[in-house]
Design a protein around this motif. Structure first.
Motif, PDB file in Angstrom:
ATOM      1  N   GLY A 109     -13.204 -27.046  -6.346  1.00  0.00           N
ATOM      2  CA  GLY A 109     -14.463 -26.506  -7.315  1.00  0.00           C
ATOM      3  C   GLY A 109     -14.868 -27.821  -8.218  1.00  0.00           C
ATOM      4  O   GLY A 109     -15.786 -27.593  -9.321  1.00  0.00           O
ATOM      5  N   LEU A 110     -14.139 -28.841  -8.202  1.00  0.00           N
ATOM      6  CA  LEU A 110     -14.531 -29.980  -8.771  1.00  0.00           C
ATOM      7  C   LEU A 110     -14.146 -31.300  -8.089  1.00  0.00           C
ATOM      8  O   LEU A 110     -13.267 -31.534  -7.431  1.00  0.00           O
ATOM      9  CB  LEU A 110     -13.492 -30.070 -10.105  1.00  0.00           C
ATOM     10  CG  LEU A 110     -13.761 -31.472 -11.066  1.00  0.00           C
ATOM     11  CD1 LEU A 110     -14.980 -31.154 -11.998  1.00  0.00           C
ATOM     12  CD2 LEU A 110     -12.513 -31.192 -12.073  1.00  0.00           C
ATOM     13  N   VAL A 111     -15.391 -32.229  -8.322  1.00  0.00           N
ATOM     14  CA  VAL A 111     -15.077 -33.619  -7.713  1.00  0.00           C
ATOM     15  C   VAL A 111     -15.319 -34.545  -8.824  1.00  0.00           C
ATOM     16  O   VAL A 111     -15.846 -34.508  -9.706  1.00  0.00           O
ATOM     17  CB  VAL A 111     -16.302 -34.009  -6.727  1.00  0.00           C
ATOM     18  CG1 VAL A 111     -16.335 -32.830  -5.570  1.00  0.00           C
ATOM     19  CG2 VAL A 111     -17.852 -33.758  -7.513  1.00  0.00           C
ATOM     20  N   GLU A 112     -14.351 -35.618  -8.468  1.00  0.00           N
ATOM     21  CA  GLU A 112     -14.151 -36.537  -9.486  1.00  0.00           C
ATOM     22  C   GLU A 112     -14.462 -37.976  -9.126  1.00  0.00           C
ATOM     23  O   GLU A 112     -14.164 -38.820  -9.809  1.00  0.00           O
ATOM     24  CB  GLU A 112     -12.802 -36.561 -10.107  1.00  0.00           C
ATOM     25  CG  GLU A 112     -12.574 -35.182 -10.829  1.00  0.00           C
ATOM     26  CD  GLU A 112     -11.486 -35.056 -11.772  1.00  0.00           C
ATOM     27  OE1 GLU A 112     -11.395 -35.602 -12.991  1.00  0.00           O
ATOM     28  OE2 GLU A 112     -10.308 -34.883 -11.312  1.00  0.00           O
ATOM     29  N   TYR A 113     -15.170 -38.232  -8.076  1.00  0.00           N
ATOM     30  CA  TYR A 113     -15.520 -39.581  -7.511  1.00  0.00           C
ATOM     31  C   TYR A 113     -16.678 -39.294  -6.324  1.00  0.00           C
ATOM     32  O   TYR A 113     -16.314 -38.436  -5.806  1.00  0.00           O
ATOM     33  CB  TYR A 113     -14.532 -40.698  -7.277  1.00  0.00           C
ATOM     34  CG  TYR A 113     -13.894 -40.334  -5.995  1.00  0.00           C
ATOM     35  CD1 TYR A 113     -14.411 -41.356  -4.830  1.00  0.00           C
ATOM     36  CD2 TYR A 113     -12.720 -39.706  -5.963  1.00  0.00           C
ATOM     37  CE1 TYR A 113     -13.772 -41.159  -3.538  1.00  0.00           C
ATOM     38  CE2 TYR A 113     -11.999 -39.661  -4.360  1.00  0.00           C
ATOM     39  CZ  TYR A 113     -12.398 -40.214  -3.542  1.00  0.00           C
ATOM     40  OH  TYR A 113     -11.735 -40.263  -2.353  1.00  0.00           O
ATOM     41  N   ALA A 114     -17.680 -40.103  -6.417  1.00  0.00           N
ATOM     42  CA  ALA A 114     -18.484 -40.417  -5.280  1.00  0.00           C
ATOM     43  C   ALA A 114     -17.935 -40.699  -4.092  1.00  0.00           C
ATOM     44  O   ALA A 114     -17.507 -41.727  -4.070  1.00  0.00           O
ATOM     45  CB  ALA A 114     -19.619 -41.201  -5.596  1.00  0.00           C
ATOM     46  N   GLY A 115     -17.652 -39.795  -2.958  1.00  0.00           N
ATOM     47  CA  GLY A 115     -16.943 -40.168  -1.798  1.00  0.00           C
ATOM     48  C   GLY A 115     -15.841 -39.217  -1.809  1.00  0.00           C
ATOM     49  O   GLY A 115     -15.100 -39.467  -0.664  1.00  0.00           O
ATOM     50  N   GLN A 116     -15.577 -38.471  -2.749  1.00  0.00           N
ATOM     51  CA  GLN A 116     -14.300 -37.689  -2.524  1.00  0.00           C
ATOM     52  C   GLN A 116     -14.369 -36.673  -1.386  1.00  0.00           C
ATOM     53  O   GLN A 116     -15.539 -36.293  -1.132  1.00  0.00           O
ATOM     54  CB  GLN A 116     -14.232 -36.881  -4.004  1.00  0.00           C
ATOM     55  CG  GLN A 116     -12.721 -35.882  -3.842  1.00  0.00           C
ATOM     56  CD  GLN A 116     -12.570 -35.310  -5.083  1.00  0.00           C
ATOM     57  OE1 GLN A 116     -13.209 -35.911  -6.194  1.00  0.00           O
ATOM     58  NE2 GLN A 116     -11.618 -34.435  -5.277  1.00  0.00           N
ATOM     59  N   SER A 117     -13.167 -36.225  -0.925  1.00  0.00           N
ATOM     60  CA  SER A 117     -13.202 -35.455   0.428  1.00  0.00           C
ATOM     61  C   SER A 117     -13.540 -33.996  -0.011  1.00  0.00           C
ATOM     62  O   SER A 117     -12.959 -33.491  -0.756  1.00  0.00           O
ATOM     63  CB  SER A 117     -11.929 -35.392   1.000  1.00  0.00           C
ATOM     64  OG  SER A 117     -11.838 -34.480   1.875  1.00  0.00           O
ATOM     65  N   LEU A 118     -14.540 -33.333   0.825  1.00  0.00           N
ATOM     66  CA  LEU A 118     -15.010 -31.856   0.544  1.00  0.00           C
ATOM     67  C   LEU A 118     -14.373 -31.124   1.582  1.00  0.00           C
ATOM     68  O   LEU A 118     -13.908 -30.121   1.141  1.00  0.00           O
ATOM     69  CB  LEU A 118     -16.425 -31.999   0.523  1.00  0.00           C
ATOM     70  CG  LEU A 118     -17.277 -32.647  -0.678  1.00  0.00           C
ATOM     71  CD1 LEU A 118     -18.934 -32.549  -0.290  1.00  0.00           C
ATOM     72  CD2 LEU A 118     -16.886 -32.395  -2.038  1.00  0.00           C
ATOM     73  N   PHE A 119     -14.573 -31.159   2.491  1.00  0.00           N
ATOM     74  CA  PHE A 119     -14.204 -30.499   3.616  1.00  0.00           C
ATOM     75  C   PHE A 119     -13.987 -31.260   5.344  1.00  0.00           C
ATOM     76  O   PHE A 119     -14.440 -32.421   4.932  1.00  0.00           O
ATOM     77  CB  PHE A 119     -15.147 -29.225   4.077  1.00  0.00           C
ATOM     78  CG  PHE A 119     -16.500 -29.473   4.147  1.00  0.00           C
ATOM     79  CD1 PHE A 119     -16.977 -29.722   5.708  1.00  0.00           C
ATOM     80  CD2 PHE A 119     -17.366 -29.686   3.176  1.00  0.00           C
ATOM     81  CE1 PHE A 119     -18.213 -29.962   5.907  1.00  0.00           C
ATOM     82  CE2 PHE A 119     -18.775 -29.956   3.503  1.00  0.00           C
ATOM     83  CZ  PHE A 119     -19.095 -30.223   4.922  1.00  0.00           C
ATOM     84  N   ALA A 120     -13.765 -30.724   6.103  1.00  0.00           N
ATOM     85  CA  ALA A 120     -13.853 -31.653   7.539  1.00  0.00           C
ATOM     86  C   ALA A 120     -14.091 -30.664   8.764  1.00  0.00           C
ATOM     87  O   ALA A 120     -14.080 -29.345   8.650  1.00  0.00           O
ATOM     88  CB  ALA A 120     -12.189 -31.875   7.806  1.00  0.00           C
ATOM     89  N   VAL A 121     -14.899 -31.435   9.518  1.00  0.00           N
ATOM     90  CA  VAL A 121     -15.301 -30.765  10.683  1.00  0.00           C
ATOM     91  C   VAL A 121     -14.782 -31.327  11.928  1.00  0.00           C
ATOM     92  O   VAL A 121     -14.821 -32.454  12.012  1.00  0.00           O
ATOM     93  CB  VAL A 121     -16.813 -31.238  10.692  1.00  0.00           C
ATOM     94  CG1 VAL A 121     -17.625 -30.272  12.013  1.00  0.00           C
ATOM     95  CG2 VAL A 121     -17.580 -30.389   9.506  1.00  0.00           C
ATOM     96  N   ALA A 122     -14.460 -30.678  12.972  1.00  0.00           N
ATOM     97  CA  ALA A 122     -13.948 -30.927  13.974  1.00  0.00           C
ATOM     98  C   ALA A 122     -14.794 -30.670  15.135  1.00  0.00           C
ATOM     99  O   ALA A 122     -15.262 -29.437  15.372  1.00  0.00           O
ATOM    100  CB  ALA A 122     -12.465 -30.489  14.394  1.00  0.00           C
ATOM    101  N   ALA A 123     -15.199 -31.706  16.287  1.00  0.00           N
ATOM    102  CA  ALA A 123     -15.882 -31.432  17.435  1.00  0.00           C
ATOM    103  C   ALA A 123     -15.575 -32.047  18.491  1.00  0.00           C
ATOM    104  O   ALA A 123     -14.294 -33.081  18.303  1.00  0.00           O
ATOM    105  CB  ALA A 123     -17.136 -31.637  16.952  1.00  0.00           C
ATOM    106  N   ALA A 124     -16.080 -32.266  19.617  1.00  0.00           N
ATOM    107  CA  ALA A 124     -15.727 -32.641  20.757  1.00  0.00           C
ATOM    108  C   ALA A 124     -15.875 -34.603  20.537  1.00  0.00           C
ATOM    109  O   ALA A 124     -15.056 -35.043  21.253  1.00  0.00           O
ATOM    110  CB  ALA A 124     -16.372 -32.460  22.097  1.00  0.00           C
ATOM    111  N   ASP A 125     -16.898 -34.581  19.678  1.00  0.00           N
ATOM    112  CA  ASP A 125     -17.067 -36.151  19.579  1.00  0.00           C
ATOM    113  C   ASP A 125     -17.449 -36.337  18.251  1.00  0.00           C
ATOM    114  O   ASP A 125     -18.024 -35.530  17.330  1.00  0.00           O
ATOM    115  CB  ASP A 125     -18.105 -36.906  20.361  1.00  0.00           C
ATOM    116  CG  ASP A 125     -19.563 -36.154  20.192  1.00  0.00           C
ATOM    117  OD1 ASP A 125     -20.198 -36.424  19.301  1.00  0.00           O
ATOM    118  OD2 ASP A 125     -19.762 -34.995  20.945  1.00  0.00           O
TER     119      ASP A 125
END
Length: 785
Positions: A109-125
């Motif tokens: 619920g809080l970000v503390e720098y531009a570039g911080q990890s939000l979530f991840a997506v997995a796909a074939a490529d």
């Protein structure tokens, strides 16, 4: 048991200790045969994972709608903090680096720098995963962002209370001193710019097991973080590292996030998963060298001897602790460099800013601390109209063996091994320093546009982890029944030649050619509970652990041979390729085969814990280092005062590596460290805009040294008086980090080029880019009018 043959004997094995042997993978690096993590073949069902990043430096996440991401064609899985079965944390120490900011639990619920990890997506490529991630709808409530050290200090935004090391009464000594000055120096950060970016490949196994191949200086930490995130025991996770395409400290803790993300996707899907940052992502999501603002006040006498000094070191740590505590401590430990400070106070302010959390970088804070004291020495010399070398010599610690009280550091450790005096004396002669300095002064009197500068700068660098429990290492050695040897240890290979050096130790112990020793990947399933390959301790600790394992096997072989051939253990000696037992000589292979038939164990573990070190952090006193490594460099530069363009013209280096394990690898480390240090202080500039976005995030905007920036005349030598008073591996000394600080001589030479007789002191900050040199030159011209 008779000792093994020693280096220097007429009969030598091929590739033993002190041999100038090539890096074991050097030819593979050049030809492209070296296998890095991204080169490992993956199954057809392997998933590519992309990590989405915050666009804001400091903000609350009001809404995160990922429905379009999940519905995008080709997406297999989207993971947030809510999908983590264990703890949403990938920090190395403090528990304050959330893996993902999107979610409903702790750390979200809080970000503390531009570039911080939000979530991840997995796909074939990766292209599919990246495109899908861009469909996320994130609504932010922006909050005030502290970007700079100055802003953090003004707001009193600190990660922990200020910390002080002190000896004597600095304030009283400064006030009583016949001469005083004060000032401020700013030292920029540095991007690691390893050639191989952050990458991890995770494969799920039976019974929740996870196998992670990664590019990490600290596979044990990868193991622990992955286990923590997946809610597993450490024995369920195996981390393996064969080699890295560079590390420089940037792969000590920064590999935790990609490894954990790959492992989480693999756990949830049952499929292999890989995270590989591209260069832009790598530079925006990973920490850098800490930038510093150092304020100083100093009192000194007419000879330039420092009587009292006070430093205030303000450190930009970023949004979390990472390794900043130990890094800031080491900057304090090296605020003295080679100089005796009878009355000193060093205070450190660990600033919290809304920028990426800064991390380990070659030297681990020591270089920044040294820049502070070298600036002070340089400014004292300017104020007295003296050669800075004379002031440096006036302040050196007492030489090893001298009866003097000039041996105690500001953290109350006695310096017992100071050899900087003979090193500097030898370098002054070999570099023809005095004649060149005089010639340069004459040149500058006649040439106001193209000005030249020269500086000689010494280095004293403490060797050991300052976190005492990290000073331990393990190794595993097998001898097979044909006499071939397999070696594994807890150190990691990032191009520095560690594997080659430790293999040389094993070859030396058994007196066999190094071709018999097979070097294997670092693996947490083989050697547990290891420390990071950092603090220049890789060869020291892993070499000793491997030696101890070898000696355990040797003792068994000696006992067997003495009994088998009916002699005493004292009559058994290892010679090149063979073993003498009494009056008979047996081929090494034959002895091994006989021992195997006799059911003698030919496998052993070895362990090493660095002796003598201790540190009381509350009292700020102790012995944090086993010994010091020393060196010195003379750098000559030229500066165009109309443009700021500059060149390094010549460099002379004399460096102490004790009794070198491998001279050619050590010379490579000396040259590489110097060039990296010079690059940090002259051209590598990190720039964040007012919104906290890193604008120097690619090779197009961030300049590192190239072959063309290397001095055309570069003369390097290993000091032939080198030894180690301490019982290190074959009396060698660490060489990974100390040479980087020799690059400070370039900054001092640039400052010298801008100096004019009777003019103001240049007070040159780092990095001394052409723009900064030009502005400094113009400021000095205005001051002279």
């Amino acid at each position: 048991m008779k000792p093994i043959a020693k280096p220097g004997n007429a009969e030598r094995i091929e590739g033993g200790v002190s041999t100038a042997l090539r890096h074991d993978s050097g030819h593979k690096h050049v030809t492209g045969e070296a296998v890095y993590v991204d080169d490992i073949p993956v199954p057809a069902n392997c998933l590519a994972v992309h990590i989405a990043q915050s666009e804001k430096a400091h903000a609350r996440i009001l809404r995160a709608d990922l429905s379009a991401v999940r519905a995008a064609p080709g997406v297999v899985l989207v993971v947030t903090a809510d999908d983590i079965p264990g703890v949403n944390d990938v920090s190395p120490v403090a528990g304050d680096d959330p893996m993902f900011a999107v979610g409903s639990g702790p750390g979200t619920g809080l970000v503390e720098y531009a570039g911080q990890s939000l979530f991840a997506v997995a796909a074939a490529d990766i292209a599919t995963a990246r495109a899908a991630a861009s469909l996320a709808v994130i609504e932010y409530e922006e909050l005030p962002a502290l970007i700079t050290v100055d802003q953090a200090m003004e707001a009193n935004a600190l990660l922990e209370p200020p910390y002080t090391m002190a000896r004597g009464d600095a304030e009283a000594a400064i006030e009583k001193a016949p001469r005083r000055l004060s000032g401020r120096v700013r030292v920029g950060g540095q991007e690691h710019f390893y050639l191989e970016g952050q990458v991890a490949l995770a494969r799920p196994g039976e019974d929740h097991e996870m196998f992670v191949q990664c590019s990490s200086q600290h596979p044990t930490e990868i193991q622990h973080v992955v286990a923590r995130v997946l809610d597993l025991a450490n024995h369920d996770v195996t981390a393996e590292v064969r080699r890295m395409g560079g590390g420089f400290g940037g792969k000590e803790s920064q590999g935790n996030l990609p490894a954990a993300a790959a492992a989480l996707v693999a756990r949830m899907t049952g499929r292999p998963a890989k995270v590989r940052y591209d260069r832009d992502v790598d530079m925006t999501i990973t920490g850098k060298r800490h930038d510093f603002r150092i304020d100083y006040r100093v009192g000194f006498d007419d000879e330039g001897r420092i009587l009292g000094i006070a430093f205030d070191q303000a450190v930009r740590c970023g949004m979390s602790h990472d390794l900043s505590g130990a890094i800031a401590d080491r900057a304090m430990f090296h605020a003295d460099n080679c100089y005796y400070l009878p009355n000193a106070r060093i205070t450190s302010y660990r600033c919290k800013t809304h920028t990426v959390s800064n991390t380990a970088f070659r030297g681990f804070g020591g270089p920044q601390g040294m820049v502070g004291i070298e600036r002070v020495i340089d400014e004292i010399a300017h104020s007295l109209g003296r050669d800075p070398l004379a002031v440096r010599r006036a302040n050196f610690y007492a030489p090893a063996g001298a009866r003097s009280d000039r041996t105690v550091t500001p953290y109350h450790m006695t310096v017992e091994d100071c050899v900087i005096q003979p090193i500097v004396d030898a370098l002054v002669d070999s570099a023809d320093y005095e004649a060149r300095r005089a010639e340069i002064r004459e040149w500058n009197r006649a040439n106001p546009i193209i000005r030249r500068g020269i500086a000689l700068m010494p280095v004293k660098f403490g060797i050991s982890f300052t976190t005492s429990h990290l000073n331990q290492a393990g190794a595993l050695v097998h001898i097979y029944n044909d006499g071939s040897i397999r070696l594994n240890h807890g150190g990691t290979e990032m191009g520095q030649g560690l594997f080659t050096k430790v293999a040389q130790v094993v070859a030396e112990e058994f007196q066999v050619d190094i071709g018999r020793v097979r070097i294997t990947a670092t693996d947490t399933a083989k050697v547990p509970n290891t420390s990071a390959t950092a603090a220049s301790s890789g060869s020291d600790m892993n070499g000793m652990a491997a030696r101890n394992a070898c000696r355990t096997i040797r003792e068994r072989l000696v006992a067997f041979a003495a009994e088998r051939w009916q002699t005493t253990p004292d009559e058994v000696a290892f010679l090149p390729g063979r073993v003498r037992v009494g009056g008979e000589e047996i081929a090494f292979d034959s002895l091994i085969h006989e021992a195997w038939l006799a059911r003698v164990s030919l496998s052993a573990t070895g362990f090493y814990a660095t002796p003598k070190i201790h540190w009381d952090r509350v009292a700020a006193r102790g012995r944090p280092f086993l010994y010091f490594a020393y060196g010195a460099a003379v750098s000559e530069v030229a500066v165009d005062t109309l443009t700021g363009e500059n060149r390094i013209l010549r460099v002379d280096i004399l460096h102490d590596v004790g009794r070198s394990l491998n001279p050619v690898i050590d010379l490579g480390q000396i040259e590489g460290g110097f060039v990296q240090g010079a690059g940090w202080l002259t051209m590598e500039e990190l720039f964040w805009d007012d919104a906290g976005r890193l604008r120097t995030h690619a090779p197009s905007t961030y300049k590192i040294p190239t072959c063309g920036d290397r001095a055309p005349d570069m003369r390097m030598a290993i000091w032939d008086g080198g030894d180690n008073r301490e019982d290190t591996i074959y009396r060698s000394k660490a060489v990974g980090e100390p040479p980087l600080m020799l690059g400070i001589s370039v900054l001092m030479a640039l400052s010298n080029a801008l100096e004019t007789e009777g003019g103001a002191y240049p007070a040159l900050d780092a990095p001394a880019t052409p723009e900064r040199l030009l502005m400094t030159a113009e400021r000095l011209k205005r001051a002279a009018r």
